[in-house]
Design an enzyme around this catalytic site. Structure first.
Site, PDB file in Angstrom:
ATOM      1  N   GLU A 125       0.836  -1.190   0.000  1.00 23.38           N
ATOM      2  CA  GLU A 125       0.000   0.000   0.000  1.00 23.38           C
ATOM      3  C   GLU A 125       0.874   1.244   0.000  1.00 23.38           C
ATOM      4  OE1 GLU A 125      -3.838   1.729   2.538  1.00 23.38           O
ATOM      5  OE2 GLU A 125      -2.765  -0.040   3.228  1.00 23.38           O
ATOM      6  N   ASN A 133     -12.436  -1.551  -0.981  1.00 22.26           N
ATOM      7  CA  ASN A 133     -11.658  -2.144   0.108  1.00 22.26           C
ATOM      8  C   ASN A 133     -12.256  -1.707   1.445  1.00 22.26           C
ATOM      9  OD1 ASN A 133      -9.088  -3.128   1.594  1.00 22.26           O
ATOM     10  ND2 ASN A 133      -9.277  -0.980   2.194  1.00 22.26           N
ATOM     11  N   GLU A 134     -12.420  -2.655   2.333  1.00 24.67           N
ATOM     12  CA  GLU A 134     -12.939  -2.364   3.675  1.00 24.67           C
ATOM     13  C   GLU A 134     -14.092  -1.363   3.607  1.00 24.67           C
ATOM     14  OE1 GLU A 134      -9.856  -1.523   6.558  1.00 24.67           O
ATOM     15  OE2 GLU A 134      -9.060  -3.555   6.420  1.00 24.67           O
ATOM     16  N   TYR A 167      -6.277  -9.452  11.470  1.00 25.51           N
ATOM     17  CA  TYR A 167      -4.920  -9.196  11.946  1.00 25.51           C
ATOM     18  C   TYR A 167      -4.700  -9.874  13.293  1.00 25.51           C
ATOM     19  CZ  TYR A 167      -4.049  -5.760   8.283  1.00 25.51           C
ATOM     20  OH  TYR A 167      -3.844  -5.154   7.058  1.00 25.51           O
ATOM     21  N   GLU A 197      -5.719  -9.347   3.589  1.00 22.28           N
ATOM     22  CA  GLU A 197      -4.955  -8.644   4.624  1.00 22.28           C
ATOM     23  C   GLU A 197      -4.880  -9.542   5.847  1.00 22.28           C
ATOM     24  OE1 GLU A 197      -5.727  -4.519   5.530  1.00 22.28           O
ATOM     25  OE2 GLU A 197      -6.381  -4.090   3.465  1.00 22.28           O
ATOM     26  N   GLN A 217       2.505  -6.129   5.396  1.00 23.24           N
ATOM     27  CA  GLN A 217       2.725  -5.740   4.007  1.00 23.24           C
ATOM     28  C   GLN A 217       4.170  -6.053   3.615  1.00 23.24           C
ATOM     29  OE1 GLN A 217       1.412  -1.773   3.082  1.00 23.24           O
ATOM     30  NE2 GLN A 217      -0.539  -2.063   4.071  1.00 23.24           N
TER      31      GLN A 217
END
Length: 498
Positions: free
Chosen positions: A31, A178-179, A246, A302, A351
């Site tokens: 990103e 996204n999201e 996450y 992610e 990432q």
């Protein structure tokens, strides 16, 4: 001295494997965030490292070694404030922009569509573009796809040619937002699914460039989001739907340090990591209601551990060190993905460079490979191999009154007939003896490599970049149709049977 559990019996079923492990499970995410793109992949002209244009080639070489299959860009939250036309044409004429999501820094848009796709070409990987639904328009997304993929006469192809690219890139993987439940627009699942249908209807397939359209899916355990999208969009209208999870050693407001943590923090991270199994099972069960043939991929684009940033760094840059703990997290998660490869057919670690659970850290001209990088190196043997189901009862790793599974395993058979088994021992205190019994496969020898260290908090530094790296593993032996493995505490092992 370490403790030793009773021998763990594992059955590896090599009879008539049916499910392929997609190489795209081993994808990555880059990103416009901190030093991932700028001062990561994309460096200044005065940086004394090998470069093509401003793409840093020692990083490219390192990622090619692990056969990176795809790269997701430009975000993340950044994707829904990114307007692609700002990143094409002569660089001196590109407008600057403020990255409002990540540190409020000003970007010069010198790294845009052409630069990203040249990077993917150098990496020999497939691009995965996240389109702007949050602040963009249907027309904007539609014309970006035309610019990328159409080979006929049109205003967008003429613009592409003016900018130096005569032929289309034929980008396949396409994220529609996204999201969207959060930074991508604070939408409800019903509203987003209507928006997805609208945007995706103008996301056209051009000759030789069919899109694999990916819907913005759930945040962790928001099962209602998955239910609503699967019901309202349907399996015929999307290639995949995303899931974001996450690993946290505490909570969102108590993420804990990347270094110097104690065993309670270590255990908390392992428990959070293993939640991925539950998430895949429960989201997968919802998907099965609407898509029993499993046509829609679950795309975990992610994942990884999120800690507090390193002291003294910009809190919006999300720069964190990478420890032996993080290698165990990567190994455990990739084993989960492998074992669910009937539904999980794409994933992206967050990432790639200098951000979150990075593969690579840089400091000016210096570059180091993290323990997580080395796990991806070991696990590349699973790319596009056939899954061999494993059955076993894991011993428990106990901390106080809580416990989790101590061992994680997946296995596959590659196109040359070799069998590979990856094992992770999460327990930092206990050695586990494992008996692997293989059905349907004849072998006479075993070779292995291992990643381990004295402490879960150990890291590679620019002064000692090779503290944690793969070495030969001598703790496996063959006895008839059984492989006996002495699995050290806190270790990741890959075995090859021949």
């Amino acid at each position: 001295m370490y403790e030793t559990e009773a021998q763990v019996q594992v059955l590896v079923n090599g009879l008539n494997p049916q499910q392929q492990i997609s190489r795209h499970i081993y994808g990555h995410f880059s990103e416009h965030l901190g030093r991932c793109i700028y001062d990561g992949f994309w460096v200044g002209d005065d940086m004394k490292v090998p470069k093509k244009d401003r793409i840093r080639l020692d990083i490219v070489d390192a990622l090619k070694k692990i056969n990176i299959p795809n790269l997701r860009w430009p975000g993340g939250c950044f994707a829904d404030e990114y307007h692609w036309r700002d990143g094409i044409g002569p660089r001196s004429q590109r407008p600057k922009m403020v990255n409002t999501n990540w540190g409020g820094v000003t970007e010069d848009n010198s790294f845009g569509t052409h630069e990203f796709l040249e990077l993917c070409n150098l990496l020999n990987c497939e691009p995965y573009v996240a389109g702007n639904v949050g602040s963009g328009t249907v027309e904007e997304m539609s014309k970006w796809i035309e610019y990328l993929n159409f080979d006929g006469q049109s205003p967008m192809t003429e613009l592409r040619k003016q900018n130096g690219r005569s032929t289309p890139w034929k980008v396949s993987f396409w994220g529609v937002g996204n999201e969207s439940w959060g930074c991508g627009g604070e939408m409800t699942p019903a509203y987003y699914s209507d928006q997805y249908r609208r945007y995706s209807s103008f996301a056209k397939n051009y000759p030789g460039a069919p899109l694999k359209k990916i819907a913005s899916g759930a945040n962790v355990d928001d099962y209602n989001w998955t239910e609503t999208c699967m019901r309202n969009i349907g399996p015929r209208n999307m290639w995949g739907i995303t899931l974001h999870h996450y690993t946290l050693s505490g909570g969102w407001y108590d993420k804990g340090p990347a270094t110097g943590f104690d065993e309670d923090r270590y255990f908390g991270a392992m428990k959070s990591c293993q939640k991925m199994e539950t998430l895949i099972n429960r989201h997968g069960a919802i998907m099965d209601k609407y898509d029993p043939e499993k046509r829609v991929a679950l795309v975990v684009d992610e994942w990884g551990i999120w800690t507090n940033v390193e002291p003294g760094t910009n809190p919006g840059f999300l720069y964190q060190q990478n420890s032996m703990r993080d290698a165990i997290i990567a190994a455990n998660t990739l084993n989960i993905f492998n074992n669910h490869s009937d539904r999980v057919r794409m994933a992206c670690l967050a990432q790639t460079i200098n951000v979150l659970q990075a593969l690579i850290l840089t400091e000016k001209e210096k570059m180091l490979l993290t323990p997580t990088y080395h796990v991806f190196d070991l696990y590349k043997v699973h790319h596009d191999a056939m899954l061999l189901p494993v059955q076993f009862k894991s011993p428990e790793y106990t901390r106080g009154k809580d416990n989790i599974e101590a061992i994680s395993i997946s296995a596959s058979k590659d196109s040359t007939g070799k069998v590979h088994i990856t094992l992770a021992n999460i327990d930092p205190n206990t050695k586990n003896d494992v008996a692997l019994q293989l059905a349907g496969f004849k072998f006479s020898q075993v070779e292995g490599r291992i990643i381990t260290s004295a402490s879960y908090a150990d890291v590679n530094t620019f002064d000692k970049p090779d503290k944690i790296k793969p070495v030969a593993f001598k703790g496996a032996s063959v006895a008839g149709s059984t492989v006996n493995v002495q699995l050290p505490p806190l270790s990741v092992v890959v075995l090859e049977l021949k």
